[in-house]
Design an enzyme around this catalytic site. Structure first.
Site, PDB file in Angstrom:
ATOM      1  N   GLU A   1       1.027  -1.329   0.053  1.00 44.17           N
ATOM      2  CA  GLU A   1      -0.270   0.029  -0.047  1.00 44.17           C
ATOM      3  C   GLU A   1       0.595   1.592  -0.254  1.00 44.17           C
ATOM      4  O   GLU A   1       2.031   1.190   0.704  1.00 44.17           O
ATOM      5  CB  GLU A   1      -0.952  -0.063   0.926  1.00 44.17           C
ATOM      6  CG  GLU A   1      -1.988   1.332   1.322  1.00 44.17           C
ATOM      7  CD  GLU A   1      -2.541   1.491   2.605  1.00 44.17           C
ATOM      8  OE1 GLU A   1      -2.846   0.113   3.635  1.00 44.17           O
ATOM      9  OE2 GLU A   1      -2.554   2.462   3.161  1.00 44.17           O
TER      10      GLU A   1
ATOM     11  N   ARG B   1       0.357  10.794   1.571  1.00 43.16           N
ATOM     12  CA  ARG B   1       1.518  11.148   1.755  1.00 43.16           C
ATOM     13  C   ARG B   1       2.262  12.287   1.745  1.00 43.16           C
ATOM     14  O   ARG B   1       2.803  13.251   2.190  1.00 43.16           O
ATOM     15  CB  ARG B   1       1.432  10.442   2.632  1.00 43.16           C
ATOM     16  CG  ARG B   1       0.509  10.247   4.367  1.00 43.16           C
ATOM     17  CD  ARG B   1       0.970   9.372   5.156  1.00 43.16           C
ATOM     18  NE  ARG B   1      -0.131   8.023   5.732  1.00 43.16           N
ATOM     19  CZ  ARG B   1       0.344   7.416   6.886  1.00 43.16           C
ATOM     20  NH1 ARG B   1       1.060   7.296   7.329  1.00 43.16           N
ATOM     21  NH2 ARG B   1      -0.961   6.373   6.706  1.00 43.16           N
TER      22      ARG B   1
ATOM     23  N   LYS C   1     -10.161  -1.957   7.576  1.00 46.13           N
ATOM     24  CA  LYS C   1      -9.584  -1.162   7.913  1.00 46.13           C
ATOM     25  C   LYS C   1      -9.621  -0.967   8.915  1.00 46.13           C
ATOM     26  O   LYS C   1     -10.799  -0.267   9.359  1.00 46.13           O
ATOM     27  CB  LYS C   1      -8.369  -0.259   7.127  1.00 46.13           C
ATOM     28  CG  LYS C   1      -7.213   0.504   7.689  1.00 46.13           C
ATOM     29  CD  LYS C   1      -6.455   1.096   6.875  1.00 46.13           C
ATOM     30  CE  LYS C   1      -5.380   1.765   7.223  1.00 46.13           C
ATOM     31  NZ  LYS C   1      -4.154   2.403   7.006  1.00 46.13           N
TER      32      LYS C   1
HETATM   33  C1  3PG Z   1      -1.386   3.488   7.512  1.00 39.83           C
HETATM   34  O1  3PG Z   1      -2.173   4.358   7.363  1.00 39.83           O
HETATM   35  O2  3PG Z   1      -1.975   2.371   7.735  1.00 39.83           O
HETATM   36  C2  3PG Z   1      -0.515   3.454   9.472  1.00 39.83           C
HETATM   37  O3  3PG Z   1       0.129   4.692   8.994  1.00 39.83           O
HETATM   38  C3  3PG Z   1       0.506   2.948   9.781  1.00 39.83           C
HETATM   39  O4  3PG Z   1       0.796   2.473  10.669  1.00 39.83           O
HETATM   40  P1  3PG Z   1       1.954   2.118  11.165  1.00 39.83           P
HETATM   41  O5  3PG Z   1       3.259   3.191  10.699  1.00 39.83           O
HETATM   42  O6  3PG Z   1       2.026   2.198  12.577  1.00 39.83           O
HETATM   43  O7  3PG Z   1       2.154   0.987  11.039  1.00 39.83           O
END
Ligand code: 3PG
Length: 212
Positions: free
Chosen positions: A42, A46, A130
């Site tokens: 994924e 960002r 999710k």
């Molecule tokens: C996401 O967008 O799924 C999260 O920011 C991932 O979270 P993590 O950095 O704690 O794994």
């Protein structure tokens, strides 16, 4: 498209959540993850490089399934699809985004963090959601509490999931995969340490889920 059946998207128990700052890192990063046995990634919206990173992965790394995450606006869906997104993910899902996901030509995994949000998405036909941000929204205990009352809703918890707790999440009856950035640490990407990323992916790919 409502994701109701395990598909390519859920080929691996861990979906790396990628924050790619430089397009040039995209293909080596995807190659490193694939070499470690993770077949789905994924790419989060960002960074300015995100959509070109998706294009680069699709062009240069056949065999990996690439989705676009952190979709927060309906207008981003078209741009993600133009870049070649093979699935869509959101951190949370206002009604208009859920409806646009349902109409999209690729599977979507809408985000939720509460029981009511999960039920609303399930009522729209989404059965794999999710769960975000998982650790601060109740984590393993929240998911476990939903197994009996809502057995048909399945989750991909993300947000605070890591090498230490992924196995416990994946042992839950309603967890089909977990997502996380721990397999692609920012400092490893910045340093070009793709061997480390392959090693992290190998460990993650060995995890099993209850459904396996
Ligand atoms: C996401 O967008 O799924 C999260 O920011 C991932 O979270 P993590 O950095 O704690 O794994």
């Amino acid at each position: 498209m409502r994701l109701s059946d395990p598909s390519n998207l859920l080929a691996s128990p861990v979906i790396p959540v990628l924050v790619i700052e430089r397009v040039a890192d995209a293909a080596p990063l995807a190659r490193a993850l694939l070499a470690g046995g993770l077949r789905t990634v994924e790419v989060t919206l960002r960074t300015a490089a995100a959509l070109d990173a998706v294009r680069a992965i699709i062009a240069e790394v056949p065999g990996i399934v690439v989705g676009v995450g952190t979709v927060t606006k309906v207008s981003e869906i078209g741009r993600a699809l133009d870049a070649g997104a093979q699935f869509l993910v959101s951190p949370g899902t206002p009604r208009e985004l859920a409806e646009a996901f349902a109409d999209a030509p690729v599977p979507a995994m809408p985000g939720c963090a509460t029981t009511s949000e999960a039920m609303a998405l399930a009522a729209l036909g989404f059965s794999v959601l999710k769960f975000f941000p998982a650790e601060v929204s109740g984590g393993i205990r929240w998911l476990n509490a939903l197994v009996e009352p809502l057995p048909d809703i399945r989750f991909c918890p993300t947000g605070g999931v890591n090498a230490d707790n992924a196995e416990v999440y994946l042992a839950l009856a309603n967890v089909v995969a977990v997502g996380g950035s721990w397999v692609a640490p920012a400092e490893a990407i910045a340093a070009g340490d793709f061997a480390r990323i392959t090693a992290l992916a190998q460990t993650a790919a060995r995890l099993t889920r209850r459904a396996d």
